[in-house]
Design an enzyme around this catalytic site. Structure first.
Site, PDB file in Angstrom:
ATOM      1  N   GLU A 278      -9.909   8.839   5.769  1.00  0.00           N
ATOM      2  CA  GLU A 278     -10.003   7.441   5.328  1.00  0.00           C
ATOM      3  C   GLU A 278     -10.834   7.254   4.046  1.00  0.00           C
ATOM      4  O   GLU A 278     -10.638   6.303   3.308  1.00  0.00           O
ATOM      5  CB  GLU A 278     -10.648   6.586   6.429  1.00  0.00           C
ATOM      6  CG  GLU A 278      -9.786   6.410   7.658  1.00  0.00           C
ATOM      7  CD  GLU A 278      -8.661   5.426   7.433  1.00  0.00           C
ATOM      8  OE1 GLU A 278      -8.861   4.471   6.680  1.00  0.00           O
ATOM      9  OE2 GLU A 278      -7.576   5.641   7.998  1.00  0.00           O
TER      10      GLU A 278
ATOM     11  N   GLU B 208       0.850  -1.206   0.000  1.00  0.00           N
ATOM     12  CA  GLU B 208       0.000   0.000   0.000  1.00  0.00           C
ATOM     13  C   GLU B 208       0.870   1.234   0.000  1.00  0.00           C
ATOM     14  O   GLU B 208       1.816   1.332   0.787  1.00  0.00           O
ATOM     15  CB  GLU B 208      -0.857   0.097   1.279  1.00  0.00           C
ATOM     16  CG  GLU B 208      -1.963  -0.882   1.402  1.00  0.00           C
ATOM     17  CD  GLU B 208      -2.721  -0.739   2.743  1.00  0.00           C
ATOM     18  OE1 GLU B 208      -2.886   0.401   3.245  1.00  0.00           O
ATOM     19  OE2 GLU B 208      -3.134  -1.785   3.262  1.00  0.00           O
TER      20      GLU B 208
ATOM     21  N   LYS C  30     -15.888   3.707   5.125  1.00  0.00           N
ATOM     22  CA  LYS C  30     -14.748   3.859   6.029  1.00  0.00           C
ATOM     23  C   LYS C  30     -15.027   5.027   6.974  1.00  0.00           C
ATOM     24  O   LYS C  30     -15.960   5.800   6.751  1.00  0.00           O
ATOM     25  CB  LYS C  30     -13.486   4.123   5.213  1.00  0.00           C
ATOM     26  CG  LYS C  30     -13.145   2.939   4.313  1.00  0.00           C
ATOM     27  CD  LYS C  30     -11.709   2.968   3.936  1.00  0.00           C
ATOM     28  CE  LYS C  30     -11.120   1.589   4.087  1.00  0.00           C
ATOM     29  NZ  LYS C  30      -9.708   1.569   3.790  1.00  0.00           N
TER      30      LYS C  30
END
Ligand SMILES: *[C@@H]1O[C@H](CO)[C@@H](O)[C@H](O)[C@H]1NC(C)=O
Length: 333
Positions: free
Chosen positions: A315, A256, A310
């Protein structure tokens, strides 16, 4: 049959060499109540020639949509499943029966990730045995797919300068078990690398340009090496920590990285576009990092969609696409 496995292995090696050039993948998260059908999302990825994706958990619809597309996939286990996978080898067999066997002949599954960002923490104790049990279940089924786990920079207690990178005392015992397993299989450790959070947490000392790969100054020296971006510095801090733990032989994949478009300091479409496009150019160049020059850094952008389920705020704002499949900004994939 033996020949078939040998041929399949050679083909997958050739494919990996080819994909080494196209090192960029995308994380496909599913925490939204308005996301497009997986078949439409996968068609969009195909139209952009995205060679690989990462799933945080197995999803039947997504895996079915991937069949025959040639798109490679890392499949994560849910963190909640780590304990059963670790303590019960039949749970691991069932997991492989359900999530790998129906797909692996027509979907290029390149890795199973046992958990995401659980080291250090309460679930960390289950990771080594979960990895081992998943690996054994696949061996029993004559399937050769690497098993790893994804960790955050929280596994380090020092990450700057990169040469001083060291595993934190909390993480070290479990990381030693994990990396011993990875080394024995020649599999990489998955790491989540967010220059954004490093910059946002210490704006006085970390210039935005350095985090965005826009540093045109002389760079940041570290011994005989010079760093021109924070991404390389963070990746190399992990390498340095692995070396100190006697595991310099374990490679890393950046599972990520990304930049938010809203919801926090320096979060904007302009900065996200700059970060992601500079990242793509840097990673695709194959130049590696100062500590591992010339070694491709296989990298997955976070993330494909803006995800409205989220937590409110930052987020929800990492996606390259809105749920209606319009681009938030253009990434030069
Ligand atoms: C897609 O959604 C975004 C954000 O809501 C919006 O700005 C854009 O106009 C939409 N595009 C289409 C084609 O509907």
């Amino acid at each position: 049959m033996e020949n078939f496995y040998a041929l399949a292995f050679i083909l997958s090696c050739l494919l990996n060499i080819y994909q080494g050039v196209l090192a960029i993948g995308i994380n496909y998260g599913l925490q939204g109540d308005n996301l497009p059908l997986p078949s439409d999302a996968i068609a969009t990825l195909q139209s952009r020639n995205v060679p690989k994706i990462r799933l945080f958990e197995p999803n039947e619809d997504v895996l079915t949509a991937l069949k025959g597309t040639g798109i490679s996939v890392i499949i994560g286990t849910r963190n909640e499943d780590l304990e059963p996978l670790a303590i019960d080898s039949s749970a691991a067999s069932t997991w492989i029966q359900t999530n790998v066997i129906p797909y692996y002949t027509s979907v290029n599954i390149i890795c199973i990730a046992a958990g995401n960002e659980v080291v250090p923490g309460d679930l960390a104790q289950y990771v080594p045995a979960a990895m081992q049990n998943l690996d054994s279940a696949m061996t029993a089924a004559k399937i050769a797919i690497p098993v790893s786990t994804a960790v955050s920079m929280q596994v380090l207690s020092v990450s700057s300068p990169p040469s001083q990178g060291v595993l934190s005392p909390d993480a070290a015992p479990i990381m030693n078990q994990i990396t011993t397993f990875l080394a024995s299989r020649r599999s990489p450790l998955l790491i989540n690398v967010y220059p954004y959070y490093a910059r946002a947490g210490d704006p006085a000392n970390i210039p935005l340009d350095y985090a965005l790969f826009e540093d045109t100054a002389t760079g940041v020296p570290d011994g005989s090496l010079t760093y021109h971006n924070l991404f390389d510095a963070m990746v190399d801090a992990v390498y340095a920590a692995l070396e100190k733990a006697g595991r310099g032989d374990v490679g890393v994949v950046v599972s990520e990285t990304g930049w938010p478009t809203d919801g926090g300091i320096d979060a904007s479409i302009e900065n996200a576009k700059t970060y992601v496009n500079n990242l793509i150019e840097h990673v695709s160049s194959g130049e590696g990092t100062p500590r591992r020059p010339g070694k491709n850094v296989e990298t997955y952008i976070f993330s494909l969609f803006k995800e409205d389920l989220k937590s409110e705020g930052i987020e929800q704002h990492w996606g390259l696409y809105y749920p209606n499949l319009t681009e938030v900004y253009h990434a030069n994939l």
